[in-house]
Design an enzyme around this catalytic site. Sequence first.
Site, PDB file in Angstrom:
ATOM      1  CB  THR A  54       3.742 -17.284 -29.024  1.00 34.47           C
ATOM      2  OG1 THR A  54       2.610 -16.928 -28.237  1.00 34.47           O
ATOM      3  CG2 THR A  54       4.388 -18.532 -28.472  1.00 34.47           C
ATOM      4  CE1 TYR A 100       7.937 -16.932 -30.966  1.00 34.42           C
ATOM      5  CE2 TYR A 100       8.160 -17.298 -33.330  1.00 34.42           C
ATOM      6  CZ  TYR A 100       7.815 -17.759 -32.072  1.00 34.42           C
ATOM      7  OH  TYR A 100       7.350 -19.047 -31.928  1.00 34.42           O
TER       8      TYR A 100
END
Length: 291
Positions: free
Chosen positions: A62, A125
Amino acid sequence: MKVLLTGANGQVGRCTQDVYAGSDHELKALGRDALDISDAAAVAQTVKAFCPDVIINAAAYTAVDKAESEPELAYAINVAGPANLADAAAEVNALLIHISTDYVFDGTAHTPYSEGDETNPQGVYGQTKLDGEREVQRRCNRHIILRTAWVFSEYGNNFVKTMLRLGKERNELGVVADQVGCPTYAGDIATACLAIARRVVDGNECYGTYHYAGDLAVSWHAFACAIFEEANNSGLISAKPAVNAITTADYPTPAARPAYSVMTGEKLANDFGVPACDWRNALRGVLGKLA
Ligand code: NDP
């Protein structure tokens, strides 16, 4: 209901453990050291041995900015990991609830994103999360992909905790005002996952991609102001700092972020009766726990 939880020590993972502690379901909660989701053999073996009705994947890479310099690691966790879980879930006919992100969108929209809207991630991401969604879709029919946004909680590191720290250290700070999204409490995500799991196991055979986030869209700047307002009310900080509105250009980061990542949660409300959550109320609860 037997539930296997991965990423049990993250924000959503910890909140999921709290939510299940008050239920009569059997939860096997595994942190990274107990189950590395990028290890295909370990995932297959763990799932086969426990034979869950539901797998909740709260594990992810994350670190949005760090992903730009660690794309292989982000890929292993956010793409290969969900692929392994999807294969294992399909093998035992379990429902896989996989959590994804608003960062799959590019943020050029001006009205809330629906599940079918075009994706176009702006960074590593977001791209790995999107590729992870595709692996889940390809490998496991019985899946729910739950895209959420701007997650905060009493656990781990998040924007609320960062603001509280800065609010104690400084009288004045600048916060980005030209990125708009929907803050979401990890505990509400956990509760939503439990409600979805129950409904599917009870025969509500709805699968696919869903959006779940806070009901009120704000900028990071407005979110920061709300945090300081509530923190001051609850006595967590003795005075509110001045919060200056700055632009994304004033605060450059390695990864680009969507300027507008508001998502509509209508589909989840219609199919599962789970409405968008009230993040302002949840924020009060989190600050109370931190006090
Ligand atoms: P956290 O970073 O708090 O938790 C992620 C957890 O995954 C950590 O405990 C981490 O362990 C674990 N993990 C990392 N790699 C592996 C691995 N290979 N195997 C098993 N576990 C691993 O994330 P959140 O709880 O905030 O996020 C939950 C989900 O929500 C994720 O899918 C995320 O993409 C999504 N999401 C999050 C947002 C946010 O603002 N945080 C916004 C939108 C979506 P360790 O700490 O040891 O690395």
